[in-house]
Design a protein around this motif. Structure first.
Motif, PDB file in Angstrom:
ATOM      1  N   ILE A 125       0.848  -1.203   0.000  1.00 25.27           N
ATOM      2  CA  ILE A 125       0.000   0.000   0.000  1.00 25.27           C
ATOM      3  C   ILE A 125       0.880   1.248   0.000  1.00 25.27           C
ATOM      4  O   ILE A 125       0.622   2.215  -0.716  1.00 25.27           O
ATOM      5  N   LYS A 126       1.942   1.217   0.802  1.00 20.90           N
ATOM      6  CA  LYS A 126       2.871   2.352   0.846  1.00 20.90           C
ATOM      7  C   LYS A 126       3.535   2.581  -0.517  1.00 20.90           C
ATOM      8  O   LYS A 126       3.899   3.707  -0.856  1.00 20.90           O
ATOM      9  N   LEU A 127       3.670   1.497  -1.296  1.00 25.77           N
ATOM     10  CA  LEU A 127       4.287   1.592  -2.619  1.00 25.77           C
ATOM     11  C   LEU A 127       3.274   1.942  -3.703  1.00 25.77           C
ATOM     12  O   LEU A 127       3.608   1.977  -4.894  1.00 25.77           O
ATOM     13  N   GLY A 128       1.993   2.165  -3.302  1.00 22.79           N
ATOM     14  CA  GLY A 128       1.013   2.663  -4.263  1.00 22.79           C
ATOM     15  C   GLY A 128       0.019   1.639  -4.760  1.00 22.79           C
ATOM     16  O   GLY A 128      -0.612   1.852  -5.806  1.00 22.79           O
ATOM     17  N   ASP A 129      -0.170   0.535  -4.059  1.00 22.24           N
ATOM     18  CA  ASP A 129      -1.139  -0.484  -4.470  1.00 22.24           C
ATOM     19  C   ASP A 129      -2.310  -0.477  -3.490  1.00 22.24           C
ATOM     20  O   ASP A 129      -2.276  -1.155  -2.469  1.00 22.24           O
ATOM     21  N   PRO A 130      -3.372   0.281  -3.756  1.00 25.61           N
ATOM     22  CA  PRO A 130      -4.499   0.372  -2.807  1.00 25.61           C
ATOM     23  C   PRO A 130      -5.245  -0.957  -2.635  1.00 25.61           C
ATOM     24  O   PRO A 130      -5.903  -1.176  -1.613  1.00 25.61           O
ATOM     25  N   GLU A 131      -5.159  -1.866  -3.649  1.00 24.27           N
ATOM     26  CA  GLU A 131      -5.846  -3.148  -3.545  1.00 24.27           C
ATOM     27  C   GLU A 131      -5.251  -4.028  -2.446  1.00 24.27           C
ATOM     28  O   GLU A 131      -5.894  -4.975  -1.970  1.00 24.27           O
ATOM     29  N   ALA A 132      -4.034  -3.704  -2.031  1.00 26.02           N
ATOM     30  CA  ALA A 132      -3.370  -4.520  -1.018  1.00 26.02           C
ATOM     31  C   ALA A 132      -4.039  -4.409   0.345  1.00 26.02           C
ATOM     32  O   ALA A 132      -3.761  -5.219   1.238  1.00 26.02           O
ATOM     33  N   VAL A 133      -4.978  -3.436   0.499  1.00 31.40           N
ATOM     34  CA  VAL A 133      -5.664  -3.301   1.781  1.00 31.40           C
ATOM     35  C   VAL A 133      -6.481  -4.556   2.100  1.00 31.40           C
ATOM     36  O   VAL A 133      -6.753  -4.868   3.263  1.00 31.40           O
ATOM     37  N   LYS A 134      -6.858  -5.298   1.050  1.00 32.29           N
ATOM     38  CA  LYS A 134      -7.594  -6.545   1.265  1.00 32.29           C
ATOM     39  C   LYS A 134      -6.737  -7.536   2.066  1.00 32.29           C
ATOM     40  O   LYS A 134      -7.250  -8.294   2.885  1.00 32.29           O
ATOM     41  N   GLY A 135      -5.454  -7.498   1.786  1.00 31.92           N
ATOM     42  CA  GLY A 135      -4.558  -8.384   2.514  1.00 31.92           C
ATOM     43  C   GLY A 135      -4.515  -8.053   3.996  1.00 31.92           C
ATOM     44  O   GLY A 135      -4.425  -8.960   4.843  1.00 31.92           O
ATOM     45  N   LEU A 136      -4.590  -6.762   4.329  1.00 33.62           N
ATOM     46  CA  LEU A 136      -4.604  -6.367   5.751  1.00 33.62           C
ATOM     47  C   LEU A 136      -5.822  -6.948   6.447  1.00 33.62           C
ATOM     48  O   LEU A 136      -5.728  -7.482   7.572  1.00 33.62           O
ATOM     49  N   HIS A 137      -6.973  -6.858   5.792  1.00 41.98           N
ATOM     50  CA  HIS A 137      -8.213  -7.365   6.405  1.00 41.98           C
ATOM     51  C   HIS A 137      -8.202  -8.892   6.475  1.00 41.98           C
ATOM     52  O   HIS A 137      -8.702  -9.481   7.454  1.00 41.98           O
ATOM     53  N   GLN A 138      -7.647  -9.531   5.460  1.00 43.81           N
ATOM     54  CA  GLN A 138      -7.583 -11.000   5.486  1.00 43.81           C
ATOM     55  C   GLN A 138      -6.678 -11.479   6.632  1.00 43.81           C
ATOM     56  O   GLN A 138      -7.020 -12.419   7.353  1.00 43.81           O
ATOM     57  N   ALA A 139      -5.543 -10.802   6.817  1.00 43.83           N
ATOM     58  CA  ALA A 139      -4.631 -11.164   7.911  1.00 43.83           C
ATOM     59  C   ALA A 139      -5.302 -10.944   9.256  1.00 43.83           C
ATOM     60  O   ALA A 139      -5.179 -11.766  10.175  1.00 43.83           O
ATOM     61  N   LEU A 140      -6.056  -9.848   9.383  1.00 40.46           N
ATOM     62  CA  LEU A 140      -6.777  -9.587  10.638  1.00 40.46           C
ATOM     63  C   LEU A 140      -7.801 -10.677  10.897  1.00 40.46           C
ATOM     64  O   LEU A 140      -7.961 -11.137  12.048  1.00 40.46           O
ATOM     65  N   GLY A 141      -8.507 -11.110   9.857  1.00 39.33           N
ATOM     66  CA  GLY A 141      -9.495 -12.171  10.031  1.00 39.33           C
ATOM     67  C   GLY A 141      -8.869 -13.453  10.551  1.00 39.33           C
ATOM     68  O   GLY A 141      -9.413 -14.114  11.455  1.00 39.33           O
ATOM     69  N   TRP A 142      -7.715 -13.818  10.001  1.00 37.19           N
ATOM     70  CA  TRP A 142      -7.010 -15.027  10.483  1.00 37.19           C
ATOM     71  C   TRP A 142      -6.633 -14.873  11.956  1.00 37.19           C
ATOM     72  O   TRP A 142      -6.778 -15.799  12.755  1.00 37.19           O
ATOM     73  N   ARG A 143      -6.137 -13.693  12.300  1.00 31.98           N
ATOM     74  CA  ARG A 143      -5.684 -13.464  13.671  1.00 31.98           C
ATOM     75  C   ARG A 143      -6.841 -13.475  14.661  1.00 31.98           C
ATOM     76  O   ARG A 143      -6.709 -13.959  15.789  1.00 31.98           O
ATOM     77  N   LEU A 144      -7.977 -12.961  14.249  1.00 33.81           N
ATOM     78  CA  LEU A 144      -9.163 -13.009  15.120  1.00 33.81           C
ATOM     79  C   LEU A 144      -9.615 -14.454  15.322  1.00 33.81           C
ATOM     80  O   LEU A 144     -10.031 -14.842  16.423  1.00 33.81           O
ATOM     81  N   ARG A 145      -9.526 -15.250  14.241  1.00 27.74           N
ATOM     82  CA  ARG A 145      -9.993 -16.633  14.322  1.00 27.74           C
ATOM     83  C   ARG A 145      -9.134 -17.483  15.260  1.00 27.74           C
ATOM     84  O   ARG A 145      -9.653 -18.318  15.996  1.00 27.74           O
ATOM     85  N   ILE A 146      -7.813 -17.267  15.249  1.00 29.73           N
ATOM     86  CA  ILE A 146      -6.939 -18.104  16.089  1.00 29.73           C
ATOM     87  C   ILE A 146      -6.635 -17.457  17.439  1.00 29.73           C
ATOM     88  O   ILE A 146      -5.915 -18.028  18.264  1.00 29.73           O
ATOM     89  N   GLY A 147      -7.192 -16.261  17.687  1.00 25.22           N
ATOM     90  CA  GLY A 147      -6.994 -15.616  18.988  1.00 25.22           C
ATOM     91  C   GLY A 147      -5.602 -15.061  19.195  1.00 25.22           C
ATOM     92  O   GLY A 147      -5.102 -15.015  20.327  1.00 25.22           O
ATOM     93  N   ASP A 148      -4.957 -14.603  18.121  1.00 17.03           N
ATOM     94  CA  ASP A 148      -3.605 -14.039  18.218  1.00 17.03           C
ATOM     95  C   ASP A 148      -3.714 -12.566  18.585  1.00 17.03           C
ATOM     96  O   ASP A 148      -3.834 -11.692  17.730  1.00 17.03           O
TER      97      ASP A 148
END
Length: 554
Positions: free
Chosen positions: A207-230
Motif C-alpha cells: 500500500i505504501k508503494l502505491g497499491d491500494p488493492e493490497a488493503v484486502k490483505g490487511l483485512h484477510q490477515a486480521l481475520g485469520w488473527r481473530l480466528r486463532i486468537g492471536d
C-alpha cells in the motif's frame, strides 16, 4: 510487525509492584504443568495480567536455578524471561538476559539443541536492537540467526524481522522483497500465525508503494488473527490499518482502528502497546498543542533510548561465534579441509618440538643436578676416608708418645672436626622413606646447650609426594642455613616451619642471631643457586640486631 516504543521503567516497576500486591490463590500442580502453562502465556497472553504473572514465574525460576546446576534448563529460563521482558517493553533487561544465556552456551557441546537456543537468542537481540533504533546491529544479529537456521518456520520469522528493519526506515521496496519471501515460505508451511504475519506486513508496504488493492490483505490477515486468537497479531493489524487510514486522512477510521488497538493493548495489559495506541489517537487530534506535545515526547523517548542503550552484547564475543560458524561452513569444502589439516599437523609438530625441547632441557638440568650431588658425595667420601682418617691416625700416634704437644693436638682436633663437618655437609641424602628421619637428625645435630632448634609441622609433611631432586634441595638448603647460623649468627634460638600444599613446599627459617646488612656470601649464593635450579624461590631478610630469616618455596 512494528514493535512498541520505550516505556518508562519506573512506571513499569510501579505497575509490576501493584500486580505483586494483588491477592492470589495458589493451586498445587505438577511442575511440568506450570512450565507448559507459563510457556504458552509468554508467547500468547490471553488476559490483562498474563505477562506480569509470567514475568514473576520466570524470575523466581531463575533465582532457584542459580548457581547453575542444569545449564540447558537455565538457558531456557533466560530465553523465556527475555521474551517476556521484551513484550513488557523492558528492552535493556531483555538484552541482558539474552547475553547471560549466550555466555552459558559457551561451555556446552555445540549440538543442535544449543544451536537452536543461539538462533532464538540472536533473533531476540535483533528485535531488541530494532527497538533501540540500531538497525545496523539488529540486521547483523538476524544474519547470525539465519546462519544457524535449518528449518522453514524459523527462517520465516527471521526474514520477516529483517523486512521490519527496512519498513522502519521507510525503505519499502527492500522491505517488500523480504516480506514476499516470508509470505511464499509461509504458504508452504500453511501455518496461519506466520501466514497472517507475512501477509499483513507485505500488504502494508505494498500500500505504501502505491497499491491500494493490497488493503484486502490487511483485512484477510486480521481475520485469520481473530480466528486463532492471536492478540499481539491483532494489535499489529489494527495499528497498520490505523496508519493507512491516517495516510488517507480518514480520521474517523484512524480513531476506530486505534481504539480497537487500545482495547487489545489493555487486554494484554501491555503499557508499551497502550502508550503506542494512545499515541495513534493523539495524531487524530486537531489541537496543535497536542500534536506538538506528542512530537517532543517521541523525540525525548528516542534520545533516552540512545542514552540508555548499554549494548550488553558487546560483553559477548560475537566475532568468535562468527568465526566458528564460518569454520563450520569451510569444513564442507575439500580444499579448506586440507588446509586446516596441514595447519593442524603443523601445530602438532610444533607442540611436539616444544615438548621435546622442554624434556631435553629438563633432563639436562636434572643430569647436572645429579652430577652435582654425586660430586658432593664423592668429595665427602674422599675427605672422610683420606683426610679425616689420616689426621685421626696422626692424633692417635702423638697421644701414644710420652709427652705429646697439647697445642698441636688441639690444632689437629680442630682440623679433624672441620673435615668431619665438610664430609657430613656433603654426605649422601636418603630420598626414600628414611628422608624425614635423616632431615630431622641433621637439623637437631646443630643444636647444643647454647642453641635450641625447634621444628614445626615437620611430622605433617608427606615427603613421598615430593620429587627426589626437591627433597635433596630442601636438605642441602637447610644444611647450608644451619651451618651459616653456627658459624656466623651467634644465635641461641632457631625455628624452622614446614608447610605443604599438594606438591608445593614452603619452609621458613628464623633465628635470633646478630643479623646484619644482607650480603650474599658464598653460602647464601649456593642456597639461591640450588633453589633457582629447580625453579623455586627464596628470599632473605636480615637487619643488625634483629636476626636472620629465609623463606623458601618450591
Amino acid at each position: 510487525m512494528k514493535e512498541i516504543p520505550f516505556v518508562n521503567s519506573q512506571c513499569l516497576l510501579f505497575l509490576f509492584g501493584m500486580f505483586l500486591c494483588l491477592p492470589t490463590v495458589t493451586v498445587a500442580q505438577p511442575v511440568q504443568d506450570s512450565a507448559t502453562h507459563y510457556y504458552r502465556l509468554a508467547l500468547q497472553p490471553l488476559k490483562s495480567d498474563d505477562l506480569f504473572q509470567t514475568y514473576a514465574y520466570y524470575e523466581r525460576l531463575k533465582e532457584r536455578q542459580y548457581p547453575v546446576q542444569d545449564t540447558m534448563a537455565a538457558i531456557h529460563t533466560l530465553r523465556m524471561l527475555a521474551i517476556v521482558q521484551f513484550n513488557l517493553g523492558m528492552w535493556q533487561d531483555s538484552e541482558v538476559s539474552v547475553v547471560e544465556a549466550l555466555t552459558l552456551t559457551e561451555g556446552l557441546k555445540q549440538n543442535e539443541e544449543v544451536h537452536e537456543s543461539k538462533r532464538g537468542f540472536y533473533n531476540q537481540l535483533g528485535k531488541v536492537y530494532r527497538e533501540l533504533k540500531d538497525s545496523k546491529r539488529a540486521l547483523q544479529y538476524y544474519e547470525y540467526a539465519l546462519q544457524l537456521t535449518d528449518n522453514l518456520r524459523d527462517s520465516i520469522t527471521i526474514i520477516n524481522n529483517q523486512g521490519n528493519l527496512y519498513k522502519d526506515e521507510k525503505k519499502y521496496k527492500q522491505a517488500e522483497a523480504f516480506y514476499q519471501i516470508a509470505y511464499s515460505k509461509s504458504l508452504q508451511t500453511q501455518d496461519t500465525l506466520q501466514l497472517a504475519m507475512a501477509l499483513d506486513n507485505l500488504s502494508f508496504v505494498q500500500i505504501k508503494l502505491g497499491d491500494p488493492e493490497a488493503v484486502k490483505g490487511l483485512h484477510q490477515a486480521l481475520g485469520w488473527r481473530l480466528r486463532i486468537g492471536d492478540l499481539k497479531g491483532q494489535y499489529a493489524s489494527y495499528r497498520h490499518l490505523a496508519r493507512i487510514a491516517l495516510d488517507n486522512n480518514n480520521l474517523a477510521q484512524v480513531q476506530t482502528y486505534a481504539r480497537q488497538a487500545l482495547e487489545v493493548a489493555e487486554t494484554l495489559n501491555s503499557p508499551a502497546y497502550t502508550k503506542d495506541a494512545l499515541s495513534l489517537l493523539m495524531e487524530t487530534s486537531g489541537d496543535s498543542l497536542v500534536l506538538a506535545y506528542k512530537k517532543i515526547v517521541d523525540s525525548l523517548d528516542t534520545a533516552k533510548l540512545q542514552q540508555e542503550n548499554t549494548y550488553a552484547s558487546l560483553k559477548y564475543d560475537i566475532a568468535k561465534e562468527k568465526e566458528r560458524t564460518a569454520a563450520s561452513e569451510l569444513l564442507k569444502e575439500k580444499e579448506k579441509r586440507h588446509k586446516q589439516l596441514y595447519q593442524f599437523l603443523g601445530l602438532v609438530v610444533f607442540l611436539i618440538a616444544v615438548l621435546v625441547v622442554y624434556r631435553l632441557r629438563h633432563r639436562h638440568r636434572k643430569a647436572k643436578q645429579q652430577e652435582v650431588y654425586r660430586t658432593e658425595m664423592r668429595i665427602s667420601k674422599k675427605v672422610h676416608d683420606e683426610v679425616a682418617n689420616d689426621i685421626y691416625k696422626v692424633m692417635a700416634g702423638l697421644q701414644m708418645e710420652g709427652s705429646p704437644n697439647t697445642a698441636l693436638l688441639d690444632e689437629l682436633e680442630d682440623i679433624y672436626t672441620k673435615t668431619r663437618d665438610i664430609s657430613r655437609e656433603n654426605s649422601m641424602v636418603m630420598v626414600n622413606g628414611e628422608f624425614a628421619g635423616q632431615l630431622q637428625d641433621m637439623l637437631l645435630g646443630y643444636g647444643s646447650d647454647a642453641v635450641t632448634i625447634i621444628t614445626r609441622n615437620s611430622a605433617d609433611m608427606a615427603w613421598d609426594t615430593i620429587s627426589a631432586e626437591r627433597r635433596i634441595a630442601v636438605y642441602r638448603v637447610l644444611q647450608e642455613l644451619m651451618t651459616n647460623m653456627k658459624k656466623h649468627s651467634k644465635a641461641t634460638f632457631v625455628v624452622i616451619t614446614f608447610q605443604q600444599n599438594g606438591k608445593k613446599v614452603k619452609l621458613t627459617y628464623k633465628d635470633n642471631g646478630i643479623g646484619g646488612v644482607l650480603k650474599k656470601h658464598i653460602g647464601l649464593q649456593n642456597v639461591e643457586n640450588r633453589i633457582l635450579a629447580i625453579k623455586g624461590s627464596i628470599t632473605f631478610v636480615s637487619e643488625p640486631g634483629k636476626g636472620f630469616q629465609a623463606t623458601l618455596e618450591i
